[in-house]
Design an enzyme around this catalytic site. Structure first.
Site, PDB file in Angstrom:
ATOM      1  N   ASP A 224      51.721  39.349  41.700  1.00 46.48           N
ATOM      2  CA  ASP A 224      50.878  40.308  40.979  1.00 46.48           C
ATOM      3  C   ASP A 224      49.563  40.223  41.036  1.00 46.48           C
ATOM      4  OD1 ASP A 224      53.048  41.842  39.976  1.00 46.48           O
ATOM      5  OD2 ASP A 224      53.566  40.453  38.569  1.00 46.48           O
ATOM      6  N   THR A 225      48.710  40.928  41.907  1.00 47.78           N
ATOM      7  CA  THR A 225      47.350  40.914  42.098  1.00 47.78           C
ATOM      8  C   THR A 225      47.090  42.370  42.427  1.00 47.78           C
ATOM      9  OG1 THR A 225      47.858  38.603  43.067  1.00 47.78           O
ATOM     10  CG2 THR A 225      45.808  39.845  43.657  1.00 47.78           C
ATOM     11  N   VAL A 226      45.717  42.614  42.409  1.00 45.42           N
ATOM     12  CA  VAL A 226      45.033  43.921  42.800  1.00 45.42           C
ATOM     13  C   VAL A 226      44.082  43.398  43.932  1.00 45.42           C
ATOM     14  CG1 VAL A 226      45.657  45.426  40.875  1.00 45.42           C
ATOM     15  CG2 VAL A 226      43.245  44.294  41.254  1.00 45.42           C
TER      16      VAL A 226
END
Length: 525
Positions: free
Chosen positions: A347-349
């Site tokens: 989970d990362t942008v």
């Protein structure tokens, strides 16, 4: 050229400026800033702020970021480390004495001091044109009025929210349930914190009521964090590290990020004739999986806070890649490298922006695991990362938890240069996968001649925890042949990562690509 009779997406071509992100409203906010006279730094910050509202399980003001930026009028690239440190009272021996072999994911011990906001302010001050009040305007509006939950976000939200606790649960599970696609999500506390940062700079976040909210919340749960820890937070400017592959120069952020791992994997792959292999065949997938195992083994042993990372030169030395490549049996899978205790996540942008003056920004932003630690500040509802789970508790290890130390990070922004000219800012989301993802994306581009969008769309594989995860778009024959080579093949439990890229053509035209595995898109003008 893609087959227009099959599902897919076209690249976005633009002449003035473009942004690619994992959420269309964030990309739209960035382009609005560009049209209003802001530059790529302003636009990247606008997009990042919106993503904190639009994808709260991925990123938040309580997280970290890394940035690579090429200012207008130069080919020099600067690196900004916006990752936070362990509090002054953090000690691995305390956790070992309590019986822990790894840092507990959903406890205050995993919460490192957030570094992203300090980096936001530093990036704006050094390279931005606009006041932060204007840059954060869209994010503040969405946080107050509500932002529609996107389909992929809704899917992940429902699946990844079990560990939310206290104020975080109240905010993110209205009525006790994850919001559905199209439902409005509001975060008024976040709007207030953004206003304070716009008004007071970093002081509005790291001192006063906001910092007190963080410290009090964590101390109430048994945390080590103090107001002094927040006030002492500081980002760092530096230079990227670089390596070459197929005549192109890859620029990555220096440790404590894992960009060197991507470089090592590519250095190993350079000893094989990938271009002669079927891009979707078992030979290529096998060689890349083996190179990835070796690269991650080196990562786990060597990478840490820059002050403790003593073997980087050895890791990137040509002879190291030569020796590791010689260990790969083209016909048989090797055992997985020794596992240490640092956690992995997905989970990362990631976002990238290029403006009309050709300032280019490669920007990655995260709270580590889904919804980070699951802990939000009691008053303002700001999610806190669990990046401290990236430390190991192994005594004497370079990445052992210690006071004021940064953990090894999985998130890595990147850029590509050719003959001294920047040609592409890019990044791949997906937690531990990111280094493997950088290598896979670049081999798609540079060995197989794929356009950026096709290189992003192509099937992905990732060896992890003794299994080789394959996306469903791989041919069945490839999966069967990999199993015959000794890989424990399984369908990927989720789409593997996400990616964004902008190719800067010699003609001046910008070609932007965005991953269909997410909700996002590229938008230009």
């Amino acid at each position: 050229m893609r087959d227009f009779e099959k599902p897919g997406r076209s690249a976005v071509f633009a002449a003035n400026g473009v942004c690619a992100t994992s959420h269309p409203l964030a990309a739209g906010a960035a382009v609005d800033i560009l049209k209003a006279g802001g530059n790529a730094a302003d636009a990247a910050l606008a997009a990042a702020a919106v993503l904190g509202v639009a994808e709260p399980h991925m990123c938040a003001l309580g997280g970290d970021c890394f940035v690579l930026i090429k200012p207008a009028g130069t080919e020099t690239v600067h690196a900004l480390n916006g990752s936070g440190r362990a509090p002054a009272a953090a000690m691995a021996e305390k956790l070992r004495a309590e019986g822990h072999s790894t840092v507990p994911l959903n406890a205050p011990a995993a919460v490192t001091i957030p570094g992203a906001v300090d980096a936001f302010c530093a990036l704006s001050e050094k390279h931005g044109r606009m006041e932060l009040g204007q840059v954060f305007g869209a994010a503040i509006r969405y946080a107050e009025e509500g932002i529609p939950v996107a389909p992929r976000v809704a899917r992940d939200w429902a699946a990844q929210s079990d560990h939310l606790q206290g104020a975080a649960r109240d905010l993110h599970l209205p009525g006790g349930k994850a919001p559905k696609a199209g439902q409005l999500f509001r975060a008024p506390g976040q709007a207030e914190v953004l206003r304070r940062i716009a008004r007071e700079g970093r002081t509005g976040f790291y001192e006063g009521e906001v910092a007190e909210d963080f410290a009090t919340t964590l101390q109430g749960l048994g945390g080590w964090h103090t107001m002094e820890d927040f006030a002492a937070t500081s980002c760092d400017w530096g230079d990227p590290i670089s390596s070459t592959y197929n005549g192109f120069e890859l620029l990555e952020h220096a440790p404590n990020g894992q960009g060197a791992t991507a470089m090592l994997i590519l250095n190993i792959l350079s000893h094989f004739d990938l271009a002669a292999m079927d891009p979707l065949g078992p030979e290529r997938a096998h060689i890349e999986a083996e190179a990835t195992k070796l690269g991650y083994d080196a990562r786990n042993r060597f990478l840490a806070d820059a002050d403790h990372c003593t073997r980087l030169a050895h890791m990137l030395a040509p002879e190291t890649a030569t020796n590791l490549a010689a260990l790969i049996d083209p016909a048989r899978a090797m055992a997985d490298p020794a596992r240490l205790s640092e956690a992995v996540h997905r989970d990362t942008v990631y976002l990238t922006v290029v403006d009309r003056d050709r300032m280019a920004v490669s920007f990655i932003y995260s709270i580590y695991h889904p919804f980070g630690s699951g802990i939000a500040s009691q008053k303002y509802g700001i999610m806190m990362q669990n990046r401290g789970a990236g430390f190991t508790l192994e005594e004497g290890h370079a990445n052992e938890m210690a006071p004021g130390k940064r953990p090894m990070h999985t998130i890595i922004p990147a850029m590509l240069r050719h003959e001294g000219r920047l040609v592409m800012p890019f990044g791949v989301m997906g937690g531990a996968y990111q280094a493997c993802g950088h290598a896979h994306f670049l081999t798609n581009l540079l060995d197989y001649g794929m356009a950026p969008q096709a290189a992003i769309d192509a099937p992905r594989a990732f060896p992890e925890e003794g299994m080789l995860n394959l996306e469903s778009t791989y041919p069945e024959a490839t999966a069967a042949a990999l199993a015959e080579r000794g890989h424990k093949v399984q369908p990927a439990p989720d789409p593997i990562g996400g990616a964004q890229a902008i190719w800067m053509h010699d003609s001046g035209v910008l070609e932007a690509a965005s991953d269909p595995r997410k909700d996002g898109c590229a938008i230009g003008y």
